[in-house]
Every structure is written in structure tokens, then in C-alpha cells.
Scaffold this motif. Structure first.
Motif, short mmCIF file in Angstrom:
data_model
loop_
_atom_site.label_atom_id
_atom_site.label_comp_id
_atom_site.label_asym_id
_atom_site.label_seq_id
_atom_site.Cartn_x
_atom_site.Cartn_y
_atom_site.Cartn_z
N LEU A 200 13.56 24.21 13.83
CA LEU A 200 13.65 25.67 13.72
C LEU A 200 15.05 26.06 13.27
N ALA A 277 15.97 27.02 19.06
CA ALA A 277 14.97 27.86 18.40
C ALA A 277 15.56 28.98 17.56
N PHE A 281 13.13 33.37 16.16
CA PHE A 281 11.90 32.78 16.64
C PHE A 281 11.56 33.28 18.04
N GLU A 284 10.51 36.98 18.01
CA GLU A 284 9.18 37.17 17.42
C GLU A 284 8.07 36.75 18.37
N ASN A 285 8.35 35.79 19.24
CA ASN A 285 7.34 35.28 20.16
C ASN A 285 7.54 35.81 21.59
N GLU A 299 7.65 21.60 19.50
CA GLU A 299 8.72 21.58 18.50
C GLU A 299 9.83 20.62 18.89
#
Length: 503
Positions: A200, A277, A281, A284-285, A299
Motif C-alpha cells: 500500500l 497502509a 487507505f 477510505e475504509n 496485505e
């Protein structure tokens, strides 16, 4: 007879002949139970994304700032436990310092937190356990998942009833597994950051991330509202005070050290996750909450992602059990002082645990879990959000009770003024401010899960108000039914305890 002693007459005389099992566990066992009650892996998984969405790379700084009020309130628990080793903790202490009405409401808040959260914790344990085993279809099946969740609650309740020693031994195993899995995840993530193999948008960690004001005041406020509650639960160690060796000091120390260990854990994993991350990221999550750990596990760990899934599973499983403890012990304490039906004060003759109150807490928690799951997909999440109101209330009440109880000794020296008076009051003030901010946020339905409106308010606030109203009604009813508890008088600290002349 001291004023303090007079405040304990009457109701205490009606206590059961056989009490909880004294000296059942030691300091380390209490420390482990305090740590597991916070469910570190689950707490991190649930709030790290939303905090990053608010403050970006300064998420570790917000977690550091959130630690401050917890430490101050932990100090209040320590000093109040020195003078009163009662498993009802806040209920007993606030009653002695501020009167039975305030004490009863504090006890009600503690009991209700258990009812609201036990089902959710067991659900998370089941979900992540199934995911770790590769049974994704089972995890997605509501009937299967909820049936297993109820079974977990029943099993953990049985462990609590069978004995405090068994509970402690199980917690030792679970905390070792959880810490090992979390540290393995953090070490691998940090290694891949510096090795340049992150999959990421990695960011190299910096000490500047510890600045809680880096993202601005407004962002800090929102972050604290989330961050301060990842520490909740450490006081379970103090709820076991009547069953811990060196009960006057060991439980309080276990509570304080729990917050310190949690701080180190949260900062370590926080740096690793944010660094690996990246903020985009995680932001967004953020709405995925604990599910973000399931994504990050794959990941970071690849085929070993089950390690992180088991960390969250064991975290939630341990917390399911330990969250039963404060609710059941508080109910026991209230019942034996006639603040609730006396049957809840029953002690199992063999195991010497509060079996009746423990099963009642579990039964109500199961009922709540099953009912709210039928209301809507977001109802369970909304009930967890309402926890912040109850937690802030009884923590703040405890901080104030500490200063009030020791009021005649606060000006004797700097130690008393700073650690017994000013610190707990500052902690209570900060939590009171967070309580007001939470009410403001929850009043807007747009801030609730799914943007649903109940009576023009956010569902979490409606749930919080309903719990408060029911509590007041039950309290008034029991006051009319049995007024024994309300005859207790307020007390002040024993000078010998303040000056350390008693153990």
C-alpha cells in the motif's frame, strides 16, 4: 465511631454470611483481566480507521492524548479502592462520597454497559474465528453466527461462575495469544515499511505523529471522542478487589498499569498500521470498522493473515468474559446493600462467585443482542455508540467522588492535592466535556450509522436516554419498595488511610 464507619452500618449488616472467595488471584492475574477487558485488538480495529479519517497521521498522538483522562480516573480508582475494597467500585464509592441517589445511578450505568456490549463482543469473536478458519459462509449467515454467539456468551458466563481462578487462567492464555499476534503483525508491518515492500502507500513513521494538535483543534475533539473509549474496561481489575490478594492496593495498581500497557500497545500498532497502509487507505475504509483489520491482515501477512484474525478473535473472546465481571459484581454489591433485589446477592456455595447476578447479566445481554439484531443492521452498532454516554458518566462521577471523599485532606500536602484532588477532577471534567460533545453529535441523525432518525434524534442518543429513564424509574420504584439503602449517610476518608498508616 468515625463518620465513615457510620456510613456503612445497617445495609452491611445484612450482607451474606459467605462472601466472595478472598485471595483467589494475584496482582498479575488482575492486570491481565484489566487488559483483556478493554479488548485491545478489537478496540484498535474498530476505531483506528475513523480516527485516521479525522486526524490523519496524528492518530497515535490522539491515542496518547486519550490516555490522559484514563490515567487520571485510574488514580481515582486506586485511592478510592484503598479506603473501600467493595466489588461495586463506583456504586459503593459514589454512594459514600455523594449519597445513595448518585451512587445508584453510577451502579446502573456500569451494569448497563455490560448488557450493551457483551453480545457485540461475542459476535466479533465468532465472526473473526470463523474467518480465521476459512468459514466465510458461516460468518455471513445470520442464524449460524448469532447461534454461535449465544453459545459463546453462555460458555463464558459458565467460566465466570465456576471460579475466579479459572477465569484468570483462561485470561492468561488469551492475553498471551493476543499480544503475540498483535506484536507479530506490528513487527512484520514495520519491517516491510523500512524494506520498501509494503503493498500500500506506506509512510515512514515519525515522532511528530505523537503531536495530538497536529490536525487542529476541531479534529482533535472528534478524535478524542473515539480514542478515549478504546481504554474503557481496565477497571474490571478493581471490580475483583474482594478476590485479589493485597486488596487495598493491588487492584488499583493493576488498573493503573493496565492503562499504561494499553498505551504502549496502541501506539506500537498505531504506528505500524498508519505507516504501512497510509492515511488514504485507512480513511477510505473507516466505515468498515473492525473489518479493516481483516483486509490489512492479508496485505501485511499474506497467507498468514489468520494470525491477525485470531488476535481480534481472542481479544473479543477475552473481553466477552471479563465484561461480565464488572456488571455482575456491581449488581452483587447493589443487592447486598438492598439497592436491588436481594436475590442478586446470592453467592454460589462451592465456587463462591455471584452466580445469580452473573447469569442475570448474561441473560439480559443475550436478549438485548438478539432483539437489536432484529431491529436493523445498524441497531447493534448504535447501541455500542451509546456506550460512550454511560462510560463518560460513571468515570466522571468516580473522579468527582474521589475529590469529594478526600475533601478534608486535599490541602494537607502537594501529593494529596495533585493526585487525589486535582487529577481526578481534571479527568472528570474532560470526560464531562466529551459527554456533552457526544450528546451534541448523537442528536444529529446524520451522524448515526446509516443516517437513521428515531424521534428526530440519532438512535444512539435515544438508546442512552431510554437507559437513563429506565434507570431512574427502577431506582424510584425500589426506593418505595425497600428504602434501606437510602438510609446510608455520606462519609469522608479515614485519616489513617490518607496518611498510609493502614494497609
Amino acid at each position: 465511631m468515625s463518620e465513615d464507619s457510620a456510613g456503612r452500618e445497617g445495609p452491611q449488616a445484612a450482607a451474606p454470611e459467605q462472601g466472595l472467595k478472598a485471595n483467589a488471584i494475584g496482582f498479575l492475574d488482575a492486570l491481565v483481566i484489566g487488559l483483556n477487558s478493554t479488548s485491545p485488538a478489537y478496540s484498535l480495529a474498530a476505531v483506528l480507521g475513523p480516527i485516521v479519517a479525522l486526524v490523519g497521521i496524528y492518530a497515535p498522538g490522539v491515542m496518547l492524548a486519550s490516555f490522559v483522562p484514563m490515567l487520571l480516573i485510574a488514580a481515582a480508582f486506586y485511592y478510592l479502592n484503598k479506603v473501600d475494597q467493595d466489588c461495586g467500585t463506583t456504586f459503593s464509592w459514589v454512594t459514600r462520597a455523594m449519597g445513595p441517589w448518585a451512587g445508584w445511578l453510577g451502579g446502573w450505568a456500569i451494569a448497563m454497559t455490560g448488557v450493551l456490549v457483551i453480545g457485540s463482543l461475542a459476535d466479533v469473536a465468532v465472526t473473526f474465528g470463523l474467518l480465521a478458519a476459512g468459514l466465510d459462509d458461516w460468518a455471513a449467515h445470520d442464524v449460524v453466527r448469532q447461534s454461535l454467539t449465544v453459545s459463546v456468551i453462555v460458555a463464558m458466563t459458565a467460566v465466570c461462575v465456576i471460579g475466579t481462578e479459572l477465569s484468570a487462567h483462561l485470561q492468561d492464555v488469551l492475553i498471551l495469544a493476543q499480544v503475540f499476534f498483535l506484536l507479530t503483525f506490528a513487527v512484520v508491518a514495520l519491517y516491510r515499511i523500512y524494506a520498501g515492500t509494503s503493498t500500500l502507500d506506506a509512510i515512514e513513521p515519525s515522532v511528530t505523529w505523537l503531536n495530538p494538535f497536529g490536525a487542529g483543534g476541531a479534529a482533535l475533539t472528534g478524535g478524542l471522542l473515539l480514542g478515549v473509549f478504546i481504554y474503557w474496561g481496565w477497571e474490571s481489575a478493581v471490580n475483583l478487589t474482594e478476590e485479589v490478594q493485597n486488596s487495598a492496593t493491588a487492584p488499583g495498581k493493576a488498573g493503573i498499569w493496565s492503562t499504561v500497557v494499553l498505551l504502549v500497545t496502541y501506539l506500537s500498532v498505531g504506528f505500524a498500521v498508519v505507516g504501512y497502509a497510509g492515511t488514504a487507505f485507512l480513511a477510505e475504509n473507516a466505515v468498515e470498522e473492525e473489518a479493516v483489520f481483516a483486509v490489512l491482515a492479508h496485505e501485511v501477512m499474506g497467507g498468514w493473515d489468520w494470525v491477525v484474525l485470531l488476535a481480534v478473535c481472542t481479544s473479543a473472546l477475552a473481553s466477552t468474559q471479563t465484561t461480565i465481571i464488572p456488571a455482575s459484581r456491581t449488581a452483587l454489591s447493589m443487592a447486598r446493600r438492598h439497592a436491588l433485589p436481594h436475590g442478586l446477592a446470592h453467592i454460589h456455595p462451592r465456587f463462591r462467585t455471584p452466580d445469580v447476578s452473573t447469569w442475570w447479566v448474561a441473560g439480559i445481554a443475550i436478549g438485548w443482542y438478539l432483539v437489536v439484531n432484529q431491529i436493523s443492521e445498524n441497531a447493534l452498532l448504535d447501541s455500542l455508540t451509546a456506550l460512550s454516554l454511560l462510560i463518560a458518566f460513571y468515570y466522571a462521577l468516580t473522579g468527582l467522588a474521589c475529590a469529594v471523599y478526600y475533601r478534608r485532606h486535599l490541602l494537607e500536602n502537594a501529593h494529596n492535592f495533585l493526585l487525589i484532588g486535582l487529577g481526578p477532577v481534571l479527568g472528570a471534567g474532560l470526560l464531562g466535556w466529551l459527554l456533552v460533545e457526544s450528546v451534541g453529535d448523537m442528536s444529529d441523525p446524520e451522524n448515526s450509522a446509516g443516517g437513521v432518525s428515531w424521534f428526530g434524534l440519532g438512535p444512539p442518543l435515544v438508546i442512552g436516554i431510554a437507559i437513563a429513564v429506565v434507570g431512574v424509574l427502577v431506582m424510584c420504584f425500589w426506593r418505595l419498595r425497600d428504602g434501606t439503602f437510602w438510609q446510608e449517610r455520606r462519609g469522608v476518608a479515614d485519616p489513617d488511610l490518607v496518611h498510609g498508616r493502614k494497609s
